[in-house]
Structure formats: structure tokens, C-alpha cells
Design an enzyme around this catalytic site. Structure first.
Site, PDB file in Angstrom:
ATOM      1  N   SER A 154     -38.650  -2.872  31.474  1.00  0.00           N
ATOM      2  CA  SER A 154     -39.179  -2.128  32.417  1.00  0.00           C
ATOM      3  C   SER A 154     -37.735  -2.729  33.639  1.00  0.00           C
ATOM      4  O   SER A 154     -37.696  -2.395  34.471  1.00  0.00           O
ATOM      5  CB  SER A 154     -39.641  -2.616  32.680  1.00  0.00           C
TER       6      SER A 154
ATOM      7  N   HIS B  41     -41.262   1.918  27.578  1.00  0.00           N
ATOM      8  CA  HIS B  41     -40.292   2.486  28.740  1.00  0.00           C
ATOM      9  C   HIS B  41     -38.760   3.624  27.415  1.00  0.00           C
ATOM     10  O   HIS B  41     -38.066   4.039  27.913  1.00  0.00           O
ATOM     11  CB  HIS B  41     -39.269   2.072  29.810  1.00  0.00           C
TER      12      HIS B  41
ATOM     13  N   HIS C  67     -43.575  -8.499  29.050  1.00  0.00           N
ATOM     14  CA  HIS C  67     -44.320  -7.638  29.970  1.00  0.00           C
ATOM     15  C   HIS C  67     -45.346  -8.852  30.792  1.00  0.00           C
ATOM     16  O   HIS C  67     -45.643  -9.066  30.161  1.00  0.00           O
ATOM     17  CB  HIS C  67     -44.409  -6.409  29.642  1.00  0.00           C
TER      18      HIS C  67
ATOM     19  N   GLU D 212     -40.241  -6.053  24.776  1.00  0.00           N
ATOM     20  CA  GLU D 212     -39.557  -4.852  24.919  1.00  0.00           C
ATOM     21  C   GLU D 212     -38.791  -4.111  24.236  1.00  0.00           C
ATOM     22  O   GLU D 212     -37.869  -4.667  23.754  1.00  0.00           O
ATOM     23  CB  GLU D 212     -39.911  -4.589  26.143  1.00  0.00           C
TER      24      GLU D 212
ATOM     25  N   ASP E 108     -43.045  -3.384  22.268  1.00  0.00           N
ATOM     26  CA  ASP E 108     -43.784  -2.402  23.718  1.00  0.00           C
ATOM     27  C   ASP E 108     -42.664  -1.550  24.015  1.00  0.00           C
ATOM     28  O   ASP E 108     -40.919  -1.748  24.241  1.00  0.00           O
ATOM     29  CB  ASP E 108     -43.959  -3.623  24.916  1.00  0.00           C
TER      30      ASP E 108
ATOM     31  N   LYS F 171     -46.612   7.204  30.844  1.00  0.00           N
ATOM     32  CA  LYS F 171     -44.701   7.320  31.832  1.00  0.00           C
ATOM     33  C   LYS F 171     -44.196   8.014  31.385  1.00  0.00           C
ATOM     34  O   LYS F 171     -44.206   9.669  31.712  1.00  0.00           O
ATOM     35  CB  LYS F 171     -43.904   6.433  31.250  1.00  0.00           C
TER      36      LYS F 171
ATOM     37  N   ASN G  57     -42.192   6.487  36.443  1.00  0.00           N
ATOM     38  CA  ASN G  57     -41.088   6.179  35.086  1.00  0.00           C
ATOM     39  C   ASN G  57     -41.387   7.720  34.545  1.00  0.00           C
ATOM     40  O   ASN G  57     -41.734   7.688  33.430  1.00  0.00           O
ATOM     41  CB  ASN G  57     -42.489   5.517  34.466  1.00  0.00           C
TER      42      ASN G  57
END
Length: 380
Positions: free
Chosen positions: A174, A202, A124, A170, A199, A232, A37
Site C-alpha cells: 500500500s 490494493h 499492513h 500483501e 492481503d 478500495k 483508494n
């Protein structure tokens, strides 16, 4: 071996995983990076290394050696939090040891007894664990379906739910690389007097103005809490919770994972703060990554595979064993691509997770897809 009988149930469990082609093992990194990542290539940044070296030379300790509420609160932690709050547009930020613990910390502390947590079903694992370890009622909503979130809250209210709902998503998923419908979700949150917890693991550093994330225009609202991981795209480790100052004060006073954990290394605070500077100062990194994303999307579509539109490109295979065989074949050809199996992804959706980072170039992307086309054709 003495006491061997006490281990039998664990051995049986591992055998069961092996039968399902779900047994995990650790392997060293090797080959071209299509698995990490480290999206902006900052983990080996010379600028970050120099900042950490300078901090060491100036007397910054390697470890905090105590909780933030004891002697573990360092100037480097406070400097990072102030910089992060300003960068992301929040009232305040709190630095945690990692994204997993930050998700767990928020969801075991802020939602109260009598509240409702609505999880996107693909959010997640740390959010699922935190929600179920907390005091609020928990339900799941279909992935990326704001109407399903709305219905979950309405049904809860109809059953007598009187607390505050928490919507947990998110911004960029991910394992699928797709984006949450944040505009629709904040409307649902406002309609139901709810909190929205996003979240950005990413998306931080990659999307939004100066890499401030996909939720950048929601930061600073009193019903929005955001998680930004530092391990990440920022190339360091740890995680930042950005939120209203009152909620951060509540976490400092009530959050057991914050109160009782040794504080993160102050050197990681220096690294993360420097990474935020790099993200702001070097937009060309995001431009280079965007070109890789566009190339990978074109090559994927040429193979009849859907493109996610992000730096995370899933190639859904379905069968666990076949997914792992494809991954191993690509690894043998010099491409570090990993297979992902249940329970990380839903049953029947084992996949290759192709991650695009600035540790590879356009020629490497083309070579990977040439190899993937060859292996896909020869491995029914």
C-alpha cells in the site's frame, strides 16, 4: 480544568509527535483525488447506488443489529459470500466489517500455539497487530525476499519449531506500490507445509482475470487464505476472507472478532456484490486505470523518480517536515496528495503517496507532475 493532571502524559506525547513533524490531524477532502483508494471510481457508482436504493425499497435494513450468529445473519451477507467465493475461485468466503478487523481476526484465530507467523516487514499494520495478539510465535522477513522467508522457517525448525508456519504478505503493497513474489512464496509454503495468507487489498478489482487479484491462481488451494477488501477498488466497505470451507467454519466457531461483532450492514453487502458485477462487466475501467498508471510512470521517470508499475506511486522525500510541506504545497494548488510519515513507513522514508483513480483524468495527472516538478525545485 478538573482532572487536567491526568491528561498531561497524553499532551506530552502529542508535543513529542509535533517536534518530529509526525502529529496527525483530520482534514476534509478537497481538490483532485490523488489520495483515495477508490481506484475504479466506484464509490459514487450510479449502478451501486441504484442497487442499494432497490434493496432499501425491498425492506433490507440499514443495520444488521446483531452478530451473524444471532439475528444479524442476513440473506444479503450470504448472497455476497456465495458470489465472492465463485468470483475469486475459493471454496467459501466470509464477510467482515473491514480489512483491519479481517486481518486481525485471521491472525488471532487460525495460527495456533506452536505455529510460526512470518510477516513481510512492510505488511499492513493490522497484520502486525493481529500476529502479535495471537498465540503463534512471530518473526519478520526482509521485504519481498522469499529467501528470507525460507530461512526464517528453516531456522525456526532448527530450534525445534514443530507447528505450521504462516507466511503473511500483501500482494500489492500500500505504501510502495510493488508486488509480492507470490510464485516464489507459494513454493516456500509448499516446501515447508505452510499456509500462505495474502492481503489483496490494493489488487482486488484491478489485477488478474476480471479483476480477481494477483493471487487468483492460488485461490482454492487448501493452504492459501486471501483477504479482499471491499472499501478500495470495490467502492463499498467491509472485507472478504476467501479460504477452504473448513477454515471458514473454524472462524465462525472460534474467531472472536466474528462471533462477538455486530455484522456489517447488509446494504454494504449489496454494494460489494454489485461492485463485483461491475468489475466483471466493465473491463474498460481497468484499461483506463492502466493508461493513467503508464502516463504517471512516464512523467515520474522524467523527473528522475522510480515508477512502481502500479496505481500507487510513492515519492520518497526522506525528511518528515519536507514531505509534509510538499504535500501542503500541492494541496494548495488543488491536488489532494497526502504526506506519509513514520511509523506508517520506515524512519527516513517519509513520502508523498500518489494514488491514481478514475476520479481524475490524464490531463490531471500531467498537471500534478508539472506542479510536483515546480515545487520540488523550489523546496530544498
Amino acid at each position: 480544568m478538573k482532572g487536567h493532571a491526568s491528561l498531561e502524559r497524553y499532551e506530552a506525547s502529542l508535543r513529542g509527535l509535533a517536534r518530529k513533524s509526525r502529529l496527525r490531524t483530520l482534514s476534509a477532502r478537497a481538490g483532485l483525488d490523488f489520495a483515495s483508494n477508490d481506484y475504479l471510481g466506484l464509490a459514487c457508482s450510479q449502478r451501486i447506488a441504484e442497487a442499494v436504493t432497490a434493496a432499501l425499497a425491498a425492506g433490507t435494513p440499514v443495520g444488521a443489529t446483531g452478530s451473524r450468529l444471532l439475528r444479524g445473519n442476513m440473506p444479503e451477507h450470504e448472497a455476497l459470500e456465495a458470489k465472492a467465493a465463485a468470483f475469486f475461485g475459493a471454496e467459501r468466503a466470509l464477510f467482515f466489517g473491514g480489512g483491519y478487523v479481517a486481518n486481525f481476526a485471521v491472525l488471532t484465530t487460525l495460527p495456533q500455539k506452536g505455529d510460526l507467523i512470518v510477516l513481510d516487514e512492510l505488511v499492513h499494520a493490522s497484520a502486525h497487530e493481529g500476529a502479535r495478539a495471537g498465540r503463534a510465535e512471530v518473526t519478520e522477513a526482509a521485504h519481498n525476499d522469499a529467501d528470507a522467508v525460507n530461512d526464517a522457517i528453516r531456522n525456526w525448525r532448527a530450534r525445534g519449531g514443530a507447528g505450521r508456519p504462516w507466511i503473511v504478505v500483501e500482494s500489492l503493497y500500500s505504501m510502495d506500490g510493488d508486488r509480492a513474489s507470490l510464485d516464489e512464496l507459494i513454493e516456500v509454503a509448499d516446501r515447508h507445509d505452510s499456509f500462505l495468507f495474502v492481503d489483496e487489498a490494493h489488487a482486488t478489482g484491478i489485477y488478474g482475470p476480471d479483476g480477481r487479484g494477483l493471487a487468483h491462481d492460488l485461490e482454492g488451494r487448501d493452504n492459501v487464505v486471501v483477504l479482499h477488501t471491499c472499501g478500495k477498488a470495490l467502492g463499498a466497505s467491509g472485507a472478504l476472507i476467501t479460504a477452504p470451507a473448513l477454515l471458514c467454519d473454524y472462524l465462525v466457531n472460534r474467531c472472536r472478532p466474528f462471533i462477538y461483532a455486530t455484522a456489517p450492514s447488509p446494504l454494504m453487502a449489496v454494494a460489494a456484490a454489485t461492485a463485483l458485477d461491475i468489475v466483471a462487466d466493465e473491463p474498460e475501467r481497468r484499461d483506463r486505470l492502466a493508461r493513467l498508471v503508464a502516463l504517471a510512470a512516464k512523467r515520474a521517470e522524467g523527473l528522475g523518480l522510480p515508477a512502481s508499475g502500479s496505481q500507487i506511486l510513492p515519492v520518497v522525500v526522506g525528511d518528515n517536515a519536507r514531505a509534509m510541506a510538499l504535500a501542503e504545497a500541492l494541496q494548495s494548488r488543488g491536488f489532494d496528495v497526502r504526506g506519509i510519515r513514520p511509523p506508517t513507513v520506515p524512519e527516513g522514508t517519509a513520502r508523498l503517496r500518489i494514488s491514481l483513480t478514475l476520479n481524475i483524468g490524464e490531463d490531471d495527472v500531467s498537471a500534478l507532475f508539472d506542479a510536483l516538478a515546480d515545487e520540488w525545485e523550489h523546496r530544498p
